[in-house]
Motif scaffolding. Structure first.
Motif, PDB file in Angstrom:
ATOM      1  N   SER A 137      22.918   2.887  14.632  1.00  0.00           N
ATOM      2  CA  SER A 137      22.098   4.182  14.461  1.00  0.00           C
ATOM      3  C   SER A 137      22.137   4.691  13.008  1.00  0.00           C
ATOM      4  N   ARG A 138      23.117   4.504  12.295  1.00  0.00           N
ATOM      5  CA  ARG A 138      23.189   4.847  10.902  1.00  0.00           C
ATOM      6  C   ARG A 138      22.319   3.905  10.022  1.00  0.00           C
ATOM      7  N   ILE A 139      22.292   2.589  10.459  1.00  0.00           N
ATOM      8  CA  ILE A 139      21.532   1.686   9.503  1.00  0.00           C
ATOM      9  C   ILE A 139      20.022   2.102   9.805  1.00  0.00           C
ATOM     10  N   LEU A 140      19.678   2.452  11.065  1.00  0.00           N
ATOM     11  CA  LEU A 140      18.120   2.961  11.305  1.00  0.00           C
ATOM     12  C   LEU A 140      17.849   4.303  10.453  1.00  0.00           C
ATOM     13  N   ARG A 141      18.961   5.170  10.535  1.00  0.00           N
ATOM     14  CA  ARG A 141      18.635   6.366   9.727  1.00  0.00           C
ATOM     15  C   ARG A 141      18.768   6.311   8.059  1.00  0.00           C
ATOM     16  N   LYS A 142      19.390   5.166   7.567  1.00  0.00           N
ATOM     17  CA  LYS A 142      19.547   5.050   6.280  1.00  0.00           C
ATOM     18  C   LYS A 142      18.166   4.522   5.950  1.00  0.00           C
ATOM     19  N   PHE A 184      13.218   4.640   3.031  1.00  0.00           N
ATOM     20  CA  PHE A 184      11.680   3.999   3.059  1.00  0.00           C
ATOM     21  C   PHE A 184      10.812   5.336   3.051  1.00  0.00           C
ATOM     22  N   LYS A 185      11.273   6.287   3.648  1.00  0.00           N
ATOM     23  CA  LYS A 185      10.318   7.598   3.912  1.00  0.00           C
ATOM     24  C   LYS A 185       9.055   7.331   4.610  1.00  0.00           C
ATOM     25  N   PRO A 186       9.053   6.987   5.705  1.00  0.00           N
ATOM     26  CA  PRO A 186       7.705   6.281   6.380  1.00  0.00           C
ATOM     27  C   PRO A 186       6.680   7.429   6.612  1.00  0.00           C
ATOM     28  N   ASP A 187       5.593   7.262   6.573  1.00  0.00           N
ATOM     29  CA  ASP A 187       4.346   8.230   6.806  1.00  0.00           C
ATOM     30  C   ASP A 187       4.070   7.989   8.298  1.00  0.00           C
ATOM     31  N   SER A 213       2.234  -0.293   3.367  1.00  0.00           N
ATOM     32  CA  SER A 213       3.533  -0.978   3.292  1.00  0.00           C
ATOM     33  C   SER A 213       4.486  -0.684   4.358  1.00  0.00           C
ATOM     34  N   PHE A 214       5.094  -2.021   4.872  1.00  0.00           N
ATOM     35  CA  PHE A 214       5.466  -2.016   6.115  1.00  0.00           C
ATOM     36  C   PHE A 214       7.161  -2.148   6.140  1.00  0.00           C
ATOM     37  N   TYR A 215       7.917  -1.851   6.891  1.00  0.00           N
ATOM     38  CA  TYR A 215       9.395  -2.127   7.119  1.00  0.00           C
ATOM     39  C   TYR A 215       9.798  -2.135   8.464  1.00  0.00           C
ATOM     40  N   GLY A 271       0.912  -1.307  -0.021  1.00  0.00           N
ATOM     41  CA  GLY A 271      -0.020  -0.047   0.100  1.00  0.00           C
ATOM     42  C   GLY A 271       0.876   1.281  -0.068  1.00  0.00           C
ATOM     43  N   LYS A 272       0.254   2.315  -0.239  1.00  0.00           N
ATOM     44  CA  LYS A 272       0.720   3.796  -0.207  1.00  0.00           C
ATOM     45  C   LYS A 272       1.366   4.280   1.075  1.00  0.00           C
ATOM     46  N   ILE A 273       0.360   3.882   2.159  1.00  0.00           N
ATOM     47  CA  ILE A 273       0.850   4.064   3.432  1.00  0.00           C
ATOM     48  C   ILE A 273       1.984   3.504   4.095  1.00  0.00           C
ATOM     49  N   ARG A 274       3.086   4.140   4.410  1.00  0.00           N
ATOM     50  CA  ARG A 274       4.174   3.577   4.607  1.00  0.00           C
ATOM     51  C   ARG A 274       4.678   3.593   6.184  1.00  0.00           C
TER      52      ARG A 274
END
Length: 384
Positions: free
Chosen positions: A144-149, A154-157, A107-109, A62-65
């Motif tokens: 920390s860098r992995i999460l930020r990347k 992913f550009k979550p909503d 969409s989930f990450y 889906g469009k909502i991330r």
């Protein structure tokens, strides 16, 4: 409400039996990751300081991330267990209307374990002794860098920041332990309320509406003091609605197996609200009405013991340590006073009986408790 009662009743049908207790390491979830169904895309997105894999799980179209991460603090594992319960639920009920709709709209990450080194050592910090939740600006650590990347790619909503809290927290000033607590992090020192923060307030209010009958007086609100070094505050400051989950103490549940059920329900609640947009018309002021957490609990309090110090109360707090690859709860005397006004998860009324601790009648604080006797009779108490 019927949905959540039914989910609680049916919980064992989708509970992930492969992970339990408080000491959850990467080795414990590695098997679970390998057996994920085809609906889930698993990828290794980096390594910890000590070279342990850090994995990401993607699913939905889906469009909502929605981005979620757990075990940023290695000794906070309840939400990790609930994440795997959620994945089991989605897999098992993938043909049900709610799950179909969820996966079509969102969409989930998910990063199930951001700090595998800390998980192995059962510590809050990573192997460089850095609190990853205070490293959101410096990004000094690979985790920390992995999460930020992931966040930037992913550009979550919406973000879900998943944690545990200690047994000391009450819901407001009442003798009710905080089983679940939530926070919408501040975006600045003034704690101003911007539109994006309103969304997370509304979502938390929806969780409380959905679960309050199942957890009466046991859902709290965590302090929202601003710290830009914290991950939630940093992500919130980008105008990404962010919700902090805090899994707390359910009476008698030091392994957090009861609490995990309610974390799972809270995850279902927030995902349902996001996917259906059912939170948008809620009064965000309901969030402010949630009682704020207070540090008013001890694990054990002995009331009215007769000691060389006089008639006193004794507060005992458990310290968690891993010994021989098992988590143990070590009782330590935290306070001795004529009257201790805090609440206790276990309260023992001693009726002015003479006490010895570790065969000594003179009591001191910050001592590990090996044996307690009242009028010469050994007191049996354990972590429960």
């Amino acid at each position: 409400m019927t949905l959540y009662k039914q989910l609680l009743q049916d919980y064992n049908l989708f509970k992930e039996e492969g992970v339990s207790g408080r000491y959850v390491r990467y080795a414990d979830i590695q098997i679970l990751l390998k057996k994920l169904g085809d609906e889930f895309l698993l990828e290794e997105i980096g390594e910890s300081v000590l070279g342990k894999p850090i994995d990401g799980i993607q699913f939905g179209s889906g469009k909502i991330r929605i981005l979620a991460w757990s075990q940023m603090h290695g000794n906070e594992s309840t939400t990790t267990k609930a994440i795997f319960d959620l994945l089991n639920y989605i897999y098992k009920y993938k043909k049900e209307a709610f799950v179909i709709s969820l996966l079509e709209k969102c969409s989930f990450y998910i990063l199930p374990m951001l700090n595998p080194d800390g998980a192995q050592a059962y510590t809050r910090v990573n192997s460089n002794k850095v609190d990853l939740n205070r490293d959101a600006q410096d990004l000094s650590q690979p985790e920390s860098r992995i999460l930020r990347k992931v966040f930037e790619k992913f550009k979550p909503d919406f973000c879900l920041n998943l944690h545990d809290q200690r047994t000391i927290f009450s819901v407001g000033n009442k003798p009710d332990p905080a089983v679940l607590s939530f926070l919408t992090p501040s975006m600045d020192k003034e704690r101003r309320i911007f539109p994006s923060r309103i969304k997370s307030m509304q979502l938390i209010a929806k969780i409380v509406d959905d679960l309050s009958d199942l957890l009466p007086n046991r859902i709290g609100r965590y302090d929202d003091g601003f710290n830009i070094n914290c991950t939630g505050d940093t992500f919130q400051s980008t105008q990404t609605p962010t919700i902090l989950f805090e899994a707390g103490h359910f009476p008698g549940d030091y392994q957090r197996e009861e609490t995990r059920k309610y974390v799972f329900l809270a995850l279902i609640s927030v995902l349902k609200a996001i996917s259906e947009k059912s939170f948008e018309n809620l009064d965000y002021n309901k969030y402010q009405a949630i009682p704020e957490n207070k540090k008013l609990f001890n694990d054990v309090i002995l009331r009215g013991v007769n000691s060389e110090n006089g008639i006193v109360d004794i507060a005992i707090q458990y310290k968690e340590e891993v010994k021989n690859k098992e988590l143990v709860f070590i009782p330590i005397i935290e306070k001795i006073a004529p009257k201790i006004s805090r609440f206790a998860h276990k309260e023992i009324i001693c009726e002015n009986k003479k006490i010895t601790i570790n065969h000594k009648s003179i009591l001191t604080e910050n001592v590990i408790v090996n044996k307690i006797a009242l009028n010469g009779v050994e007191l049996q108490f354990k972590c429960e």
